[in-house]
Design an enzyme around this catalytic site. Structure first.
Site, PDB file in Angstrom:
ATOM      1  N   SER A 142       0.899  -1.111  -0.045  1.00 43.09           N
ATOM      2  CA  SER A 142      -0.001  -0.086  -0.047  1.00 43.09           C
ATOM      3  C   SER A 142       1.087   1.331  -0.109  1.00 43.09           C
ATOM      4  CB  SER A 142      -0.825   0.200   1.255  1.00 43.09           C
ATOM      5  OG  SER A 142      -1.520   1.198   1.599  1.00 43.09           O
ATOM      6  N   TYR A 155      -0.999  -0.499  10.208  1.00 41.39           N
ATOM      7  CA  TYR A 155      -1.315  -0.945   8.865  1.00 41.39           C
ATOM      8  C   TYR A 155      -0.045  -0.383   8.066  1.00 41.39           C
ATOM      9  CZ  TYR A 155      -3.393  -0.989   4.267  1.00 41.39           C
ATOM     10  OH  TYR A 155      -3.880  -1.285   3.112  1.00 41.39           O
TER      11      TYR A 155
HETATM   12  P1  NAD Z   1     -11.491  -6.273   0.997  1.00 39.20           P
HETATM   13  O1  NAD Z   1     -11.598  -5.752   2.699  1.00 39.20           O
HETATM   14  O2  NAD Z   1     -12.597  -5.696   0.268  1.00 39.20           O
HETATM   15  O3  NAD Z   1     -10.582  -7.269   0.756  1.00 39.20           O
HETATM   16  C1  NAD Z   1      -9.830  -8.101   1.726  1.00 39.20           C
HETATM   17  C2  NAD Z   1     -10.088  -9.398   1.766  1.00 39.20           C
HETATM   18  O4  NAD Z   1      -9.131 -10.081   2.527  1.00 39.20           O
HETATM   19  C3  NAD Z   1     -11.473  -9.782   2.592  1.00 39.20           C
HETATM   20  O5  NAD Z   1     -12.476 -10.488   1.390  1.00 39.20           O
HETATM   21  C4  NAD Z   1     -11.112 -10.421   3.553  1.00 39.20           C
HETATM   22  O6  NAD Z   1     -12.089 -11.440   4.056  1.00 39.20           O
HETATM   23  C5  NAD Z   1      -9.820 -11.156   3.304  1.00 39.20           C
HETATM   24  N1  NAD Z   1      -9.110 -11.340   4.609  1.00 39.20           N
HETATM   25  C6  NAD Z   1      -8.760 -10.752   5.907  1.00 39.20           C
HETATM   26  N2  NAD Z   1      -8.354 -11.414   6.791  1.00 39.20           N
HETATM   27  C7  NAD Z   1      -7.923 -12.534   6.126  1.00 39.20           C
HETATM   28  C8  NAD Z   1      -7.415 -13.828   6.504  1.00 39.20           C
HETATM   29  N3  NAD Z   1      -6.901 -13.832   7.850  1.00 39.20           N
HETATM   30  N4  NAD Z   1      -7.492 -15.132   5.916  1.00 39.20           N
HETATM   31  C9  NAD Z   1      -7.741 -14.775   4.600  1.00 39.20           C
HETATM   32  N5  NAD Z   1      -8.376 -13.768   4.074  1.00 39.20           N
HETATM   33  C10 NAD Z   1      -8.559 -12.650   4.772  1.00 39.20           C
HETATM   34  O7  NAD Z   1     -10.029  -4.933   0.838  1.00 39.20           O
HETATM   35  P2  NAD Z   1      -9.409  -4.687  -0.701  1.00 39.20           P
HETATM   36  O8  NAD Z   1      -9.545  -3.215  -0.694  1.00 39.20           O
HETATM   37  O9  NAD Z   1      -9.859  -5.484  -1.648  1.00 39.20           O
HETATM   38  O10 NAD Z   1      -7.953  -4.868  -0.254  1.00 39.20           O
HETATM   39  C11 NAD Z   1      -7.140  -5.836  -0.928  1.00 39.20           C
HETATM   40  C12 NAD Z   1      -5.693  -5.539  -0.424  1.00 39.20           C
HETATM   41  O11 NAD Z   1      -5.201  -4.146  -0.775  1.00 39.20           O
HETATM   42  C13 NAD Z   1      -5.495  -5.606   1.168  1.00 39.20           C
HETATM   43  O12 NAD Z   1      -4.184  -6.160   1.449  1.00 39.20           O
HETATM   44  C14 NAD Z   1      -5.538  -3.986   1.273  1.00 39.20           C
HETATM   45  O13 NAD Z   1      -4.490  -3.573   2.423  1.00 39.20           O
HETATM   46  C15 NAD Z   1      -4.818  -3.495   0.029  1.00 39.20           C
HETATM   47  N6  NAD Z   1      -5.047  -2.034   0.008  1.00 39.20           N
HETATM   48  C16 NAD Z   1      -6.225  -1.676  -0.536  1.00 39.20           C
HETATM   49  C17 NAD Z   1      -6.105  -0.198  -0.876  1.00 39.20           C
HETATM   50  C18 NAD Z   1      -7.782   0.243  -1.064  1.00 39.20           C
HETATM   51  O14 NAD Z   1      -7.889   1.482  -0.795  1.00 39.20           O
HETATM   52  N7  NAD Z   1      -8.667  -0.356  -1.118  1.00 39.20           N
HETATM   53  C19 NAD Z   1      -5.280   0.673  -0.874  1.00 39.20           C
HETATM   54  C20 NAD Z   1      -4.059  -0.114  -0.722  1.00 39.20           C
HETATM   55  C21 NAD Z   1      -4.038  -1.294  -0.420  1.00 39.20           C
END
Ligand code: NAD
Length: 262
Positions: A142, A155
């Site tokens: 991120s 985070y």
């Molecule tokens: P999201 O919450 O929609 O998806 C994250 C998924 O990870 C969820 O489906 C959740 O059930 C799963 N998860 C959580 N803990 C888990 C575990 N212990 N075992 C298995 N699965 C698990 O979020 P997203 O926006 O799709 O994020 C995906 C990735 O992108 C994450 O790593 C997040 O930190 C990163 N990210 C997102 C953004 C953003 O703006 N959305 C920005 C930077 C980074």
């Protein structure tokens, strides 16, 4: 035909990458928590519609190494070893100034985002090495891990660790023909994740953000040189590129998907 394992596949970014790979005919192992099985099924339907030859669901918790091993082995028996791994499951944690951070929530963020990403990377690399296959792993970091986001101490820590893991693992796994890179999305929207982020930053008193979601949204977009947030499709395109042979000479890099924001 290639096989890809995607963690966090019930979530926004995981599903977007799964659908993009499905359109390229890749076989998919869709992984997420057992509690997210409905979300996984929804992603499975979208992937089948997009044209994937085979889509397998693998519910497991990335923080439990035994769970990871057994789920990866079950999936391998069904569709072969995953040459492509999108190591993406993550948890943002509660927003607060670091002095107010809840230790239990801090531990949860570090467990999922560091130990979980490490576990999946290690098990998938072991399985590829044992069959002598090359591969490509993309970890989701991120921009918070690059620049350190206010009110997101655990985070930001965890995502900086993902970038460090990526660089180290790229060196250890190059001898086996396995590339390892990371992506660092910045502000991504619209939708639930964007709304949640601006609402949470607005709710925490700080000198960095205003106290209404609308004003925070304007501040965040104002920090981006391109003047807008990024889309899920733009994140998916970057991940698919790094997973693909088009990135065959890239390993150990962290690709910032941030519209120029540092
Ligand atoms: P999201 O919450 O929609 O998806 C994250 C998924 O990870 C969820 O489906 C959740 O059930 C799963 N998860 C959580 N803990 C888990 C575990 N212990 N075992 C298995 N699965 C698990 O979020 P997203 O926006 O799709 O994020 C995906 C990735 O992108 C994450 O790593 C997040 O930190 C990163 N990210 C997102 C953004 C953003 O703006 N959305 C920005 C930077 C980074």
């Amino acid at each position: 035909m290639k096989t890809a394992l995607i963690t966090g596949a019930a979530g926004n970014i995981g599903a977007a990458v799964a659908v993009a790979l499905a359109a390229d005919g890749v076989q998919l192992v869709l992984a997420d928590l057992p509690a997210a099985v409905d979300g996984l099924a929804a992603t499975q339907r979208r992937c089948e519609e997009a044209g994937s030859a085979a889509v397998v669901m693998a519910p497991f918790d990335v923080t439990d190494i035994d769970d990871v091993r057994s789920a990866v082995d079950t999936a391998t028996a069904q569709v072969g070893p995953a040459e492509l791994v999108f190591n993406n499951a993550g948890y943002q944690g509660q927003f607060s100034n670091i002095v107010d951070a809840d230790p239990a929530d801090v531990k949860r963020v570090l467990d999922i985002n560091i130990a979980g990403v490490f576990n999946v990377l290690q098990v998938c690399a072991q399985r590829l090495r044992s069959v002598g296959r090359p591969g490509s792993i993309v970890n989701t970091a991120s921009m918070a891990g690059v620049s350190g986001a206010p009110n997101m101490g655990a985070y930001s820590t965890s995502k900086a660790a993902v970038i460090g893991l990526t660089k180290s693992a790229s060196k250890d796994l190059s001898p086996f023909g396995i590339r390892v890179n990371s992506i660092s999305p910045g502000f991504i929207g619209p939708g639930v994740m964007w709304d949640n982020q601006v609402a949470q930053q607005a709710a925490v008193p700080s000198r960095y953000y205003a106290d209404t979601p609308a004003a925070v949204a304007e501040q965040m977009v104002g920090m981006v040189p391109m003047g807008r947030y990024g889309s899920l499709d733009e994140v998916a395109a970057a991940a698919v590129f790094l997973l693909s042979d088009a990135a065959s000479y890239l390993t150990g890099i962290n690709l910032e998907i941030s519209g120029g924001a540092a």
